[in-house]
Design an enzyme around this catalytic site. Sequence first.
Site, PDB file in Angstrom:
ATOM      1  N   ASP A   1      -9.755   5.688  -2.424  1.00 12.95           N
ATOM      2  CA  ASP A   1      -8.671   6.267  -3.224  1.00 12.95           C
ATOM      3  C   ASP A   1      -9.265   6.872  -4.497  1.00 12.95           C
ATOM      4  O   ASP A   1     -10.485   6.977  -4.641  1.00 12.95           O
ATOM      5  CB  ASP A   1      -7.607   5.205  -3.536  1.00 12.95           C
ATOM      6  CG  ASP A   1      -8.121   4.133  -4.499  1.00 12.95           C
ATOM      7  OD1 ASP A   1      -9.336   4.136  -4.804  1.00 12.95           O
ATOM      8  OD2 ASP A   1      -7.314   3.309  -4.946  1.00 12.95           O
TER       9      ASP A   1
ATOM     10  N   TYR B   1      -6.072   6.785   4.346  1.00 13.00           N
ATOM     11  CA  TYR B   1      -6.322   5.792   3.304  1.00 13.00           C
ATOM     12  C   TYR B   1      -5.555   4.502   3.576  1.00 13.00           C
ATOM     13  O   TYR B   1      -6.116   3.404   3.550  1.00 13.00           O
ATOM     14  CB  TYR B   1      -5.956   6.340   1.905  1.00 13.00           C
ATOM     15  CG  TYR B   1      -5.951   5.226   0.905  1.00 13.00           C
ATOM     16  CD1 TYR B   1      -7.145   4.744   0.383  1.00 13.00           C
ATOM     17  CD2 TYR B   1      -4.762   4.568   0.548  1.00 13.00           C
ATOM     18  CE1 TYR B   1      -7.169   3.663  -0.477  1.00 13.00           C
ATOM     19  CE2 TYR B   1      -4.774   3.477  -0.303  1.00 13.00           C
ATOM     20  CZ  TYR B   1      -5.979   3.040  -0.819  1.00 13.00           C
ATOM     21  OH  TYR B   1      -6.006   1.960  -1.655  1.00 13.00           O
TER      22      TYR B   1
ATOM     23  N   GLU C   1       0.824  -1.213   0.000  1.00  9.63           N
ATOM     24  CA  GLU C   1       0.000   0.000   0.000  1.00  9.63           C
ATOM     25  C   GLU C   1       0.858   1.263   0.000  1.00  9.63           C
ATOM     26  O   GLU C   1       0.524   2.245  -0.658  1.00  9.63           O
ATOM     27  CB  GLU C   1      -0.962   0.004   1.195  1.00  9.63           C
ATOM     28  CG  GLU C   1      -2.127  -0.957   1.049  1.00  9.63           C
ATOM     29  CD  GLU C   1      -2.978  -0.681  -0.188  1.00  9.63           C
ATOM     30  OE1 GLU C   1      -3.071   0.479  -0.625  1.00  9.63           O
ATOM     31  OE2 GLU C   1      -3.545  -1.634  -0.730  1.00  9.63           O
TER      32      GLU C   1
END
Length: 357
Positions: free
Chosen positions: A144, A126, A43
């Site tokens: 996102d 996020y 990520e």
Amino acid sequence: MPQIQTKNLTKQLLTWFNAQRRELPWRDAPCGQRDGYRVWLSEVMLQQTTVTAVIPYYLKFLDKWPDVKALAKATDDDVMRAWAGLGYYARARNMLKCARFVSDECQGVFPRAEEDLVKLPGVGPYTAAAICSIGFNGPSAPVDGNVIRTLSRLYAVKAEMPKNKDQIQVLTDALLPKGHSGDYAEALMDLGSLVCKPKNPNCADCPWVKTCKAFAAGKALAYPVKAPKKVKPTRRGWAFWIENTDGHILLERRPPKGLLGGMMGLPGTEWTETLPTAEQASQVLSVKSSQALPDYIKHTFTHFHLELGVIFMKVEGCEDLAGEWIRPEDLDEQALPSVMRKAIAHARQHRPSQHFP
Ligand code: SF4
């Protein structure tokens, strides 16, 4: 709030995902059973970078540092070298801080709850939501750019980006399936990447085509609504190819904070709107001879375009210059950001004769 019949939307999405999901190296176990380190690593790398670009870096990092404790022990320089070329270098510095924090303060185990994850260095809302859902099937829905685009179209959200973020979060949360948040998060990511693409949405293959408001109005490309684009300014500067009598080249480390912070690169001038002449730029060092190359390289950062010229300089007795003297053949092994690699390639291509004035 836009009115829409949400019944079945989650089911349709997950059915589509079961058939169409992308096989990716970090999807190596069912959601909820993944290693927090691997989810976090992927990520962090995927922030503002494409899947295709990330895959070789992800595999390289896992090979060198298979768990968070191994990464925590790595030197800054080794990590920056392995990261070189992936861009947005603050991510690499924060990543190392985070690895050391998790290793030292959390016994090498990533927290599972979003509110704990978001306290880690370099982990924003996020990324925390993504790790919580994908890694542990926790009750979080990461939003996102893909999610914003797809949900904006599905619900024909009128609010402009980025003001629409809270509204999209509410809409995304409303479809969150209990106990399957990881699949839901990855399904939304894949739908945005494979089907609801920015310029060519493939609506015929979309599980939501019968419900989508933007599609029904024939206006998919009108969403998400964007504020008028700001024109990026152009900055200009010089990079110095400084060569000593042994033919070694000077590299310096940039200050730890700011753009390309902590990265090695050619020394040079500030990057400003007005370019000093090559003569003015060269005066900062007492050099034996210098020559500016014709033309310049172009590079685009998030907030500005850069035009960077290169000045060749020969020095004698300048061992006091701060930095490291590198053999030209070793330059490619250095942890250099893309803009510096471009400048070095430009310098090699247009190198003046040995006897420049
Ligand atoms: Fe996107 Fe088209 Fe699906 Fe609507 S129908 S969500 S515009 S791909």
